[in-house]
Design a protein around this motif. Sequence first.
Motif, PDB file in Angstrom:
ATOM      1  N   MET A 173     -49.242 -12.248  -4.282  1.00 58.08           N
ATOM      2  CA  MET A 173     -48.053 -12.569  -5.037  1.00 58.08           C
ATOM      3  C   MET A 173     -47.706 -11.370  -5.928  1.00 58.08           C
ATOM      4  O   MET A 173     -48.558 -10.813  -6.603  1.00 58.08           O
ATOM      5  CB  MET A 173     -48.305 -13.833  -5.870  1.00 58.08           C
ATOM      6  N   THR A 174     -46.449 -10.998  -5.907  1.00 60.61           N
ATOM      7  CA  THR A 174     -45.985  -9.919  -6.779  1.00 60.61           C
ATOM      8  C   THR A 174     -45.669 -10.482  -8.157  1.00 60.61           C
ATOM      9  O   THR A 174     -45.904 -11.647  -8.424  1.00 60.61           O
ATOM     10  CB  THR A 174     -44.733  -9.246  -6.176  1.00 60.61           C
ATOM     11  N   GLY A 175     -45.074  -9.668  -9.005  1.00 57.78           N
ATOM     12  CA  GLY A 175     -44.746 -10.103 -10.360  1.00 57.78           C
ATOM     13  C   GLY A 175     -43.614 -11.112 -10.382  1.00 57.78           C
ATOM     14  O   GLY A 175     -42.909 -11.320  -9.389  1.00 57.78           O
ATOM     15  N   PRO A 176     -43.414 -11.746 -11.537  1.00 61.23           N
ATOM     16  CA  PRO A 176     -42.346 -12.743 -11.660  1.00 61.23           C
ATOM     17  C   PRO A 176     -40.964 -12.109 -11.534  1.00 61.23           C
ATOM     18  O   PRO A 176     -40.781 -10.940 -11.852  1.00 61.23           O
ATOM     19  CB  PRO A 176     -42.562 -13.329 -13.049  1.00 61.23           C
ATOM     20  N   ILE A 177     -40.007 -12.903 -11.069  1.00 59.27           N
ATOM     21  CA  ILE A 177     -38.623 -12.430 -10.971  1.00 59.27           C
ATOM     22  C   ILE A 177     -37.831 -12.773 -12.227  1.00 59.27           C
ATOM     23  O   ILE A 177     -36.759 -12.224 -12.452  1.00 59.27           O
ATOM     24  CB  ILE A 177     -37.903 -12.991  -9.727  1.00 59.27           C
TER      25      ILE A 177
END
Length: 102
Positions: free
Chosen positions: A1-5
């Motif tokens: 999972m990448t960082g929050p949008i």
Amino acid sequence: MTGPIAERSITLTRPSGIQESIRVRVWAPEYRPAVLCWEADVEVTGAGDTDKSHGAGIDAFQALYGALYLIPTMLSRYEAAGRLSWLEEEWIGFPAIDISVP
């Protein structure tokens, strides 16, 4: 999972006047083959607590909409602890979302 949008910090002011930061974060929807649907993770952290959940759907829009729908409910756990505010306003910027079919 990448960082929050998307991320927002709101303030919890306890009856004693002590202020604590509550952080709300949402991640981009991802297709999850194990459950055959899209999910958008959402997290509310602060005041010694972390609540994680996700919106789910048959496409990315439905999953994101579901995640945004959860935020007011996730924040309601802080109502007994004090007053929530955003930018020094009473409104915290997360309106209730109606997910009923028109």
